[in-house]
Design a protein around this motif. Structure first.
Motif, PDB file in Angstrom:
ATOM      1  N   SER A 260       0.852  -1.194   0.000  1.00  0.00           N
ATOM      2  CA  SER A 260       0.000   0.000   0.000  1.00  0.00           C
ATOM      3  C   SER A 260       0.885   1.240   0.000  1.00  0.00           C
ATOM      4  O   SER A 260       1.761   1.397   0.860  1.00  0.00           O
ATOM      5  CB  SER A 260      -0.902  -0.005   1.241  1.00  0.00           C
ATOM      6  N   ARG A 261       0.659   2.104  -0.962  1.00  0.00           N
ATOM      7  CA  ARG A 261       1.482   3.314  -1.091  1.00  0.00           C
ATOM      8  C   ARG A 261       1.345   4.210   0.142  1.00  0.00           C
ATOM      9  O   ARG A 261       2.333   4.701   0.691  1.00  0.00           O
ATOM     10  CB  ARG A 261       1.053   4.091  -2.349  1.00  0.00           C
ATOM     11  N   SER A 262       0.111   4.417   0.591  1.00  0.00           N
ATOM     12  CA  SER A 262      -0.108   5.331   1.724  1.00  0.00           C
ATOM     13  C   SER A 262       0.494   4.774   3.017  1.00  0.00           C
ATOM     14  O   SER A 262       1.062   5.520   3.816  1.00  0.00           O
ATOM     15  CB  SER A 262      -1.602   5.623   1.914  1.00  0.00           C
ATOM     16  N   LEU A 265       4.280   5.213   2.730  1.00  0.00           N
ATOM     17  CA  LEU A 265       4.619   6.640   2.827  1.00  0.00           C
ATOM     18  C   LEU A 265       4.583   7.101   4.282  1.00  0.00           C
ATOM     19  O   LEU A 265       5.525   7.738   4.770  1.00  0.00           O
ATOM     20  CB  LEU A 265       3.637   7.459   1.968  1.00  0.00           C
ATOM     21  N   LEU A 330       6.751   8.553  -3.578  1.00  0.00           N
ATOM     22  CA  LEU A 330       5.466   8.016  -3.113  1.00  0.00           C
ATOM     23  C   LEU A 330       4.386   9.100  -3.164  1.00  0.00           C
ATOM     24  O   LEU A 330       3.227   8.829  -3.429  1.00  0.00           O
ATOM     25  CB  LEU A 330       5.610   7.453  -1.695  1.00  0.00           C
ATOM     26  N   LEU A 333       3.095   9.399  -6.889  1.00  0.00           N
ATOM     27  CA  LEU A 333       2.380   8.284  -7.525  1.00  0.00           C
ATOM     28  C   LEU A 333       0.929   8.343  -7.074  1.00  0.00           C
ATOM     29  O   LEU A 333       0.653   8.657  -5.911  1.00  0.00           O
ATOM     30  CB  LEU A 333       3.021   6.946  -7.129  1.00  0.00           C
ATOM     31  N   GLU A 336      -3.028   3.390  -5.349  1.00  0.00           N
ATOM     32  CA  GLU A 336      -2.956   2.976  -3.948  1.00  0.00           C
ATOM     33  C   GLU A 336      -1.978   1.817  -3.756  1.00  0.00           C
ATOM     34  O   GLU A 336      -1.276   1.752  -2.765  1.00  0.00           O
ATOM     35  CB  GLU A 336      -4.362   2.616  -3.444  1.00  0.00           C
ATOM     36  N   GLN A 337      -1.909   0.911  -4.711  1.00  0.00           N
ATOM     37  CA  GLN A 337      -0.961  -0.205  -4.614  1.00  0.00           C
ATOM     38  C   GLN A 337       0.219   0.064  -5.548  1.00  0.00           C
ATOM     39  O   GLN A 337       0.028   0.337  -6.723  1.00  0.00           O
ATOM     40  CB  GLN A 337      -1.637  -1.529  -5.025  1.00  0.00           C
ATOM     41  N   ILE A 338       1.424  -0.021  -4.994  1.00  0.00           N
ATOM     42  CA  ILE A 338       2.606   0.192  -5.844  1.00  0.00           C
ATOM     43  C   ILE A 338       3.530  -1.021  -5.743  1.00  0.00           C
ATOM     44  O   ILE A 338       3.485  -1.774  -4.774  1.00  0.00           O
ATOM     45  CB  ILE A 338       3.378   1.468  -5.451  1.00  0.00           C
ATOM     46  N   LEU A 351      10.043   2.100  -8.871  1.00  0.00           N
ATOM     47  CA  LEU A 351       8.676   2.194  -8.339  1.00  0.00           C
ATOM     48  C   LEU A 351       7.714   2.371  -9.502  1.00  0.00           C
ATOM     49  O   LEU A 351       7.896   3.278 -10.335  1.00  0.00           O
ATOM     50  CB  LEU A 351       8.536   3.386  -7.388  1.00  0.00           C
ATOM     51  N   PRO A 353       3.203   1.789 -10.547  1.00  0.00           N
ATOM     52  CA  PRO A 353       1.886   1.417 -10.028  1.00  0.00           C
ATOM     53  C   PRO A 353       1.684  -0.094 -10.181  1.00  0.00           C
ATOM     54  O   PRO A 353       2.071  -0.672 -11.201  1.00  0.00           O
ATOM     55  CB  PRO A 353       0.907   2.186 -10.916  1.00  0.00           C
TER      56      PRO A 353
END
Length: 374
Positions: A260-262, A265, A330, A333, A336-338, A351, A353
């Motif tokens: 999960s990107r968030s 981050l 991050l 982008l 949500e999923q990276i 990195l 998506p």
């Protein structure tokens, strides 16, 4: 010459182009806006010799034609104090005196000869293309943060536009991080390449948010000219060959981390507070479906550790990155999923998506690792 203009309209348009102005200029005339009145329209330009930005303001009344250079700072400071109202400008073409009449009173200042203002370069032998304003704005947003500041390598201080019949690719790098943003729904009539400095792109990005129509891009060997709606921007291109960016992107990356990107981050932001203030190093240790993120500052005996669950396909590995670069990427982008693709602790991480939604958009971000002191 006399003309009447809305105070708020004028202020909004002047603020949009005032970013061109430098605090210290080689020529005194560059501290001014160039006003040209013609057929009920006011054209205002600001320049720093490298870039010139122009906007068109609809006048309430303007029967006479003429031009004058108006001191920028005093005009902007004055306009900021007015509520919405018509302002009358009276210009004496002989003495270059300017009188502004508002509902509250009169204000006098001295203008300068418009002929001293730098002329816009001619676009001889130019090629042109049309670009969707939203695509251009997004490309600038995605790339600007990765441009360099090294005066010894000026080509890296701009964004590289690579034009072809199949797509347009935008690239920015400072040798530590790299962004490649490609759009297959934007095309040119033939191959071309230009390196656009970051200052004019920053200005362009801010005014593109209001644009709905396409941007006409005209370019030759020396300059590029962007035109849309009531704005235009011409700037000098950076001279030189852009580095072969494709050569630095590792092709074979067997280790793939999807997360999960968030969550990543937030974790990197927290952990990096405890990292060394010089290197900003965070350590990523991946084993099975767990990612351990840690940082330490030995000088102050600070350290932080966090654990995140992830999807991982590859051999267990440990790799270090500069937290600032990771955070920048991050943040830029959208998905949500990276996926972070890696080959070895001393090779760049990529990195991308994990599930790109827009098939016309291809974004790749590359970050160089920092050596871990085990």
């Amino acid at each position: 010459m006399k003309f009447i203009v809305s105070s708020q309209t004028l202020m909004k348009q002047l603020q949009q182009i005032s970013g061109v102005l430098n605090s210290s200029n080689p020529l005194p005339i560059l501290d001014n806006f160039l006003f040209i009145v013609e057929k009920g329209n006011l054209q205002v330009s600001a320049s720093d010799l490298e870039s010139t930005m122009t906007t068109n303001v609809q006048l309430i009344e303007g029967k006479q034609s003429g031009k004058i250079a108006v001191p920028a700072k005093i005009l902007l400071d004055t306009l900021k104090t007015f509520p919405e109202q018509p302002l009358t400008f009276l210009v004496d073409s002989k003495t270059l005196g300017i009188e502004i009449v508002s509902d509250y009173g009169k204000y006098k200042l001295t203008g300068f000869d418009a002929e001293e203002f730098p002329k816009v370069p001619s676009m001889d032998g130019a090629k042109s293309l049309s670009l969707n304003s939203a695509i251009l704005q997004k490309a600038i947003n995605k790339c600007l943060f990765a441009t360099g500041n090294d005066e010894l390598r000026p080509v890296m201080s701009g964004v590289f536009f690579q034009l072809s019949k199949e797509n347009i690719t935008f690239v920015a790098t400072d040798a530590h991080k790299l962004v490649r943003y490609r759009r297959s729904d934007a095309k040119a009539s033939g191959d071309g390449a230009l390196i656009v400095p970051k200052k004019p792109l920053n200005l362009l990005k801010n005014v593109l948010s209001d644009a709905t129509e396409d941007v006409k891009v005209t370019y030759n060997e020396n300059n590029v000219f962007f035109q849309f709606a009531s704005h235009s921007l011409i700037c000098r291109l950076i001279d030189g060959r852009y580095p072969n960016y494709e050569a630095v992107i590792p092709v074979d990356n067997p280790n793939k981390l999807t997360i999960s990107r968030s969550a990543l981050l937030s974790s990197v932001r927290r952990v990096s507070i405890f990292s060394n203030k010089t290197t900003h190093q965070v350590r990523l240790k991946i084993a099975g479906s767990e990612l351990h993120i840690s940082a330490e500052d030995i000088d102050f005996a600070n350290e932080a550790n966090e654990r995140l669950s992830c999807q991982y396909d590859g051999e267990d590995m440990e790799i270090g990155f500069n937290a600032r670069f990771l955070v920048d990427m991050l943040n830029n982008l959208d998905d949500e999923q990276i996926t972070i693709e890696m080959s070895a602790p001393n090779r760049a991480g990529i990195l991308v998506p994990a599930n790109p939604e827009n098939k016309d958009e291809d974004i790749l971000m590359l970050v160089m690792p920092v050596m871990l002191n085990s």
